[in-house]
Design a protein around this motif. Sequence first.
Motif, PDB file in Angstrom:
ATOM      1  N   SER A  18       2.437   9.023   0.187  1.00 22.31           N
ATOM      2  CA  SER A  18       3.423   8.370   1.045  1.00 22.31           C
ATOM      3  C   SER A  18       3.076   8.474   2.529  1.00 22.31           C
ATOM      4  CB  SER A  18       4.817   8.938   0.788  1.00 22.31           C
ATOM      5  OG  SER A  18       4.878  10.296   1.165  1.00 22.31           O
ATOM      6  N   ARG A  19       2.311   9.470   2.924  1.00 24.22           N
ATOM      7  CA  ARG A  19       2.014   9.678   4.351  1.00 24.22           C
ATOM      8  C   ARG A  19       0.635   9.184   4.771  1.00 24.22           C
ATOM      9  NH1 ARG A  19       4.217  15.833   4.505  1.00 24.22           N
ATOM     10  NH2 ARG A  19       6.380  15.353   3.993  1.00 24.22           N
ATOM     11  N   ASN A  20      -0.229   8.938   3.834  1.00 21.28           N
ATOM     12  CA  ASN A  20      -1.588   8.543   4.158  1.00 21.28           C
ATOM     13  C   ASN A  20      -1.657   7.024   4.308  1.00 21.28           C
ATOM     14  OD1 ASN A  20      -4.291   7.883   4.195  1.00 21.28           O
ATOM     15  ND2 ASN A  20      -4.848   9.242   2.527  1.00 21.28           N
ATOM     16  N   PRO A  21      -1.982   6.529   5.491  1.00 18.84           N
ATOM     17  CA  PRO A  21      -2.023   5.081   5.680  1.00 18.84           C
ATOM     18  C   PRO A  21      -3.127   4.391   4.871  1.00 18.84           C
ATOM     19  CG  PRO A  21      -2.821   6.207   7.645  1.00 18.84           C
ATOM     20  CD  PRO A  21      -2.287   7.264   6.710  1.00 18.84           C
ATOM     21  N   MET A  22      -4.092   5.133   4.390  1.00 20.70           N
ATOM     22  CA  MET A  22      -5.183   4.564   3.598  1.00 20.70           C
ATOM     23  C   MET A  22      -4.903   4.628   2.094  1.00 20.70           C
ATOM     24  SD  MET A  22      -7.163   3.573   5.953  1.00 20.70           S
ATOM     25  CE  MET A  22      -8.576   3.098   4.988  1.00 20.70           C
ATOM     26  N   ALA A  23      -3.834   5.270   1.704  1.00 18.31           N
ATOM     27  CA  ALA A  23      -3.567   5.490   0.278  1.00 18.31           C
ATOM     28  C   ALA A  23      -3.375   4.192  -0.488  1.00 18.31           C
ATOM     29  CB  ALA A  23      -2.359   6.408   0.100  1.00 18.31           C
ATOM     30  N   ALA A  24      -2.661   3.240   0.073  1.00 15.64           N
ATOM     31  CA  ALA A  24      -2.399   1.985  -0.646  1.00 15.64           C
ATOM     32  C   ALA A  24      -3.687   1.232  -0.944  1.00 15.64           C
ATOM     33  CB  ALA A  24      -1.440   1.103   0.146  1.00 15.64           C
ATOM     34  N   SER A  25      -4.590   1.163   0.036  1.00 15.04           N
ATOM     35  CA  SER A  25      -5.849   0.449  -0.208  1.00 15.04           C
ATOM     36  C   SER A  25      -6.724   1.214  -1.200  1.00 15.04           C
ATOM     37  CB  SER A  25      -6.598   0.183   1.092  1.00 15.04           C
ATOM     38  OG  SER A  25      -6.932   1.387   1.743  1.00 15.04           O
ATOM     39  N   ALA A  26      -6.673   2.533  -1.160  1.00 11.92           N
ATOM     40  CA  ALA A  26      -7.442   3.325  -2.130  1.00 11.92           C
ATOM     41  C   ALA A  26      -6.895   3.124  -3.544  1.00 11.92           C
ATOM     42  CB  ALA A  26      -7.407   4.802  -1.752  1.00 11.92           C
ATOM     43  N   ARG A  27      -5.561   3.128  -3.676  1.00 13.09           N
ATOM     44  CA  ARG A  27      -4.970   2.884  -5.002  1.00 13.09           C
ATOM     45  C   ARG A  27      -5.340   1.507  -5.515  1.00 13.09           C
ATOM     46  NH1 ARG A  27      -0.505   5.035  -2.423  1.00 13.09           N
ATOM     47  NH2 ARG A  27       0.513   2.996  -2.389  1.00 13.09           N
ATOM     48  N   LYS A  28      -5.297   0.517  -4.638  1.00 11.57           N
ATOM     49  CA  LYS A  28      -5.648  -0.850  -5.041  1.00 11.57           C
ATOM     50  C   LYS A  28      -7.095  -0.914  -5.522  1.00 11.57           C
ATOM     51  CE  LYS A  28      -5.806  -5.602  -3.529  1.00 11.57           C
ATOM     52  NZ  LYS A  28      -5.733  -6.545  -2.451  1.00 11.57           N
ATOM     53  N   ALA A  29      -8.001  -0.271  -4.795  1.00 14.46           N
ATOM     54  CA  ALA A  29      -9.415  -0.270  -5.196  1.00 14.46           C
ATOM     55  C   ALA A  29      -9.585   0.400  -6.557  1.00 14.46           C
ATOM     56  CB  ALA A  29     -10.265   0.432  -4.136  1.00 14.46           C
ATOM     57  N   PHE A  30      -8.908   1.532  -6.772  1.00 14.61           N
ATOM     58  CA  PHE A  30      -8.977   2.207  -8.076  1.00 14.61           C
ATOM     59  C   PHE A  30      -8.446   1.305  -9.185  1.00 14.61           C
ATOM     60  CE2 PHE A  30      -9.237   6.417  -5.900  1.00 14.61           C
ATOM     61  CZ  PHE A  30     -10.344   6.899  -6.580  1.00 14.61           C
TER      62      PHE A  30
END
Length: 87
Positions: A18-30
């Motif tokens: 929830s706090r990492n601004p890069m998390a959404a793009s990393a989840r999408k890539a996974f």
Amino acid sequence: MAARMLSGSSELYWAIQSRNPMAASARKAFLEYFAQLDRIILGGDQTEFSEAWKLVLASIGNSADEFAREAAHVYRGQIESERKAEG
């Protein structure tokens, strides 16, 4: 990776996601990679699977151990921060 995540607390991983601004793009890539992997496996093409495996290994190269150590360091720091915030 799943085992590593499940060995931590849900609060920790909530904070990371929830706090990492890069998390959404990393989840999408996974998700995209695993959808591709699923298509390969369901298609029964072991050669294509082997090629995908080689591609992942090549992209990580000799850095796999370093990445694992760095991730563990980040997780430990986050746990310490969460404990301090609670106490």
